[in-house]
Motif scaffolding. Structure first.
Motif, mmCIF file in Angstrom:
data_model
loop_
_atom_site.group_PDB
_atom_site.id
_atom_site.type_symbol
_atom_site.label_atom_id
_atom_site.label_comp_id
_atom_site.label_asym_id
_atom_site.label_seq_id
_atom_site.Cartn_x
_atom_site.Cartn_y
_atom_site.Cartn_z
ATOM 1 N N ARG A 2 0.820 -1.202 0.000
ATOM 2 C CA ARG A 2 0.000 0.000 0.000
ATOM 3 C C ARG A 2 0.860 1.260 0.000
ATOM 4 N N THR A 3 1.998 1.188 0.678
ATOM 5 C CA THR A 3 2.894 2.342 0.698
ATOM 6 C C THR A 3 3.415 2.639 -0.699
ATOM 7 N N VAL A 4 3.765 1.589 -1.438
ATOM 8 C CA VAL A 4 4.249 1.773 -2.804
ATOM 9 C C VAL A 4 3.153 2.356 -3.685
ATOM 10 N N VAL A 5 1.924 1.873 -3.517
ATOM 11 C CA VAL A 5 0.814 2.379 -4.311
ATOM 12 C C VAL A 5 0.555 3.848 -4.004
ATOM 13 N N TRP A 12 3.007 10.026 -9.700
ATOM 14 C CA TRP A 12 2.554 10.073 -11.090
ATOM 15 C C TRP A 12 1.063 10.322 -11.236
ATOM 16 N N GLY A 13 0.357 10.502 -10.129
ATOM 17 C CA GLY A 13 -1.084 10.714 -10.211
ATOM 18 C C GLY A 13 -1.481 11.939 -11.016
#
Length: 268
Positions: A2-5, A12-13
């Motif tokens: 989840r941290t990576v996401v 990059w969002g």
């Protein structure tokens, strides 16, 4: 996981959102220049690998520091679509499709073209300055590099990647691109790597100017909006009682048990 996401969304969002909105609105018509660049690069690669096509491609799209400056400036726009012979063409096509496509979606075709040309031109001009300085200078180049063909679309791709990362606050991506080029220069110390660094320096300067101009515009717009905002005045006045005249003292209310015309008796 989840941290990576979360990190990926933060990094990059904004870039993904801008590209997705533009692509959803116009589909593939949103990237006509990217499609044309991929096609031109493919044709240039096929032609220059033919016995009859190598010389024509070199004459119209190969830029060297030993060439006259006016000739190099004429060939520079075409050199954006001439891939290096010693590298796999699929890598160049993938870079063009990804980076140039994202830039065209987020910036528009003419801004993308200007930034790509500025990055390539910065590398081309640096090669001439570096050769003039000589190998004894930290920024100098050996005289033999004057006969090496400048980078094709790679300098433009690197410059656009840095500009997109800076504009959409993907600073980790910008740092990764710069670090990769620095490692390339340290390991190989070739003309292409140094031209990539020159392209990055030019694009970072362009980013600084863009941020400064954009900040001044936002500050000016904020001041104008504040100046046009109406100042708070007195609160709305209550409507006058029926039958009363403007400016006249309102009638005194009667206490329970009193009749009109009869006031209270004064105390003795």
């Amino acid at each position: 996981m989840r941290t990576v996401v979360r990190w990926a969304r933060a990094e990059w969002g904004p870039l993904y959102g801008a590209a997705r909105a533009s692509l959803a609105e116009r589909r593939w018509w949103a990237v006509p220049m990217t499609v044309g660049a991929v096609c031109l690069t493919s044709v240039a690669q096929i032609v220059q690998n033919q016995a009859w096509g190598y010389r024509p491609v070199q004459d119209i799209g190969a830029v060297r520091a030993e060439d006259p400056l006016w000739l190099a400036l004429l060939r520079t726009p075409v050199s954006l679509f001439v891939p290096a012979l010693d590298l796999p063409v699929w890598g160049a096509l993938a870079q063009i499709l990804l980076v140039l496509g994202l830039a065209e979606l987020c910036l528009g075709w003419w801004r993308t073209l200007v930034i790509a040309y500025a990055a390539t031109l910065a590398g081309t001009l640096y090669a001439r300055v570096g050769i003039a300085l000589g190998p004894g200078s930290p920024f100098g180049l050996p005289a033999a590099d004057a006969r090496i063909v400048d980078t094709g679309p790679s300098a433009a791709v690197v410059g656009l990647a840095v500009f997109l990362g800076w504009r959409y606050r993907a600073y980790a991506t910008v740092a990764a691109v710069i670090a990769a080029i620095v490692v390339e220069v340290v390991l190989k110390n070739n003309l292409a790597g140094r031209e990539h660094l020159a392209a990055i320096a030019a694009v970072l300067a362009l980013c600084a100017v863009t941020d400064a101009v954009g900040g001044d515009r936002r500050h000016t717009a904020r001041r104008r909006h504040t100046a046009r905002r109406p100042h708070p005045g007195p609160g709305p006045s209550r409507p006058a009682a029926p039958g009363s005249r403007p400016g006249r003292t309102p009638p005194v209310s009667l206490t329970r048990g009193e009749k009109p015309g009869h006031g209270r008796k004064p105390a003795p």
